[in-house]
Design an enzyme around this catalytic site. Structure first.
Site, PDB file in Angstrom:
ATOM      1  CD  GLU A   1      -2.980  -0.879  -0.062  1.00 21.42           C
ATOM      2  OE1 GLU A   1      -3.020   0.218  -0.651  1.00 21.42           O
ATOM      3  OE2 GLU A   1      -3.682  -1.843  -0.402  1.00 21.42           O
TER       4      GLU A   1
ATOM      5  CE1 TYR B   1      -6.723   2.847   0.255  1.00 20.17           C
ATOM      6  CE2 TYR B   1      -4.330   2.983   0.343  1.00 20.17           C
ATOM      7  CZ  TYR B   1      -5.478   2.368  -0.127  1.00 20.17           C
ATOM      8  OH  TYR B   1      -5.391   1.271  -0.941  1.00 20.17           O
TER       9      TYR B   1
ATOM     10  CG  ASP C   1      -7.688   2.907  -4.110  1.00 21.59           C
ATOM     11  OD1 ASP C   1      -8.902   2.958  -4.450  1.00 21.59           O
ATOM     12  OD2 ASP C   1      -6.901   2.061  -4.590  1.00 21.59           O
TER      13      ASP C   1
ATOM     14  CB  CYS D   1     -15.186   1.649 -12.852  1.00 16.71           C
ATOM     15  SG  CYS D   1     -16.171   3.145 -12.607  1.00 16.71           S
TER      16      CYS D   1
END
Length: 358
Positions: A52, A135, A153, A205
């Site tokens: 991450e 996050y 995110d 998307c």
């Protein structure tokens, strides 16, 4: 925080967003080196956290190879905590802002020193670690520990603004986006749900030309009903980046070039670099670091930071005596300069200097 009344879940569609998306994820999840497949034990918190941090403002394609290099060289958080700062900084080259590399070391050392080498398992305790923001704490809590956490995110942000057709521009829309994500985040499998949202944003998307025809959530998507889903997320008008200027000093001695260490704090802190002066709003007029015959090389080096665009002129000289101690630098062989871990900005300057006629 009260939910903005303009953010209303697509209840009329009869679609269970989380169940539908998880079913899609079970069949279509991406295989990534830091992931565990659905239905298998969760990945180690170290691997989730490391990935991450690496993925912030860096592409998955770039991170894959770097993640494997890091976990081969430093397979545990204790190994990373024991890494030499300069080695870590050099290994970080190409992964974006070096402040994240400094925070990576600080966090690893805090986990070892304060938590016995084990990552804490709640958002609140994770947030207390150096460099761990909202996050990252949510992602580690959900993916590694199975906690219900709202993970947002860039991919999730895009998916949610389209699902709910959030008209408010970014970044002001972020509280509403988080509230909407909270609405659809399930109590169980929150980690898989977060990764499913990431995968949907990365593969279907997408920012331009979203593949709505094959999207599992198309029936429940408010943006699809607007006939222009790519319009979301709405972005505020951009302001022009300020322009800054500076000089880089390329100092040769035999087959070596002088490198210095940048101050620990500030842009590119702690990194090996070529000597440089102040970066200002006007063309450079800093005096060179030593008296010598300097030649301004043809062309310039440009680099775009988050808050400004930098243009640098590269000046070259050749010296005979050893001036490295005077400038607190080291002589680095030109032939192995690629191994010095120079930040991209200084690597560009080195390329210009080495390719310029002598």
């Amino acid at each position: 925080m009260p939910v903005d009344m303009s953010v209303v879940p697509p209840v009329d569609s009869g679609v269970d967003i989380s169940a539908t998306l998880l079913a899609w994820y079970d069949a279509h999840h991406r295989t990534l080196p830091w992931r565990a497949a659905p239905g298998t034990p969760a990945p180690a918190p170290y691997r989730v956290w490391l990935s991450e941090v690496m993925l912030q403002q860096t592409t998955v394609a770039a991170v894959k190879a770097a993640f494997l290099r890091f976990t081969t060289r430093w397979p545990t958080v204790a190994d990373l905590a024991a890494a030499d700062d300069a080695d870590l900084m050099a290994a970080w080259a190409g992964l974006g802002y070096y402040a994240r590399a400094r925070n990576l070391l600080a966090c690893a050392r805090a986990v070892v020193a304060d938590h016995g080498g084990r990552f804490p398992d709640t958002e609140a305790t994770l947030r207390a670690l150096p460099g761990v923001g909202a996050y990252t704490a949510a992602a580690v809590a959900a993916i590694a520990f199975g906690r219900r956490a709202v993970v947002v995110d860039g991919n999730v942000e895009r998916v949610v603004t389209r699902l709910f057709a959030i008209e408010q521009p970014l970044p002001a829309a972020r509280p509403a986006i988080r509230a909407a994500t909270d609405i659809i985040t399930p109590d169980t499998r929150a980690g898989d749900f977060a990764q499913a949202m990431m995968d949907l944003g990365a593969t279907i998307c997408t920012p331009r030309r979203p593949a709505c025809a094959i999207c599992p959530l198309r029936i429940g998507c408010a943006a699809v009903r607007t006939a222009d889903p790519a319009r979301f997320p709405v972005k505020a008008a951009k302001t022009a980046r300020p322009e800054r200027h500076g000089a880089i000093w390329w100092i040769e001695r035999g087959d070596a070039v002088l490198l210095v260490r940048r101050p620990a704090r500030g842009l590119l802190g702690g990194m090996r670099a070529l000597p440089t002066g102040d970066w200002t709003d006007t063309p450079p007029d800093d005096p060179p670091p030593l008296q010598a015959d300097w030649t301004a090389l043809p062309g310039t080096v440009t680099h775009v930071f988050t808050h400004f665009r930098l243009t640098l002129t590269v000046f070259r000289t050749v010296v005979i005596r050893d001036i490295a101690p005077e400038l607190d630098g080291v002589w680095w062989p030109r032939a192995t300069l690629a191994d010095a871990g120079l930040p991209t900005l200084f690597a560009k300057a080195a390329t210009l200097a080495m390719e310029s006629p002598r």
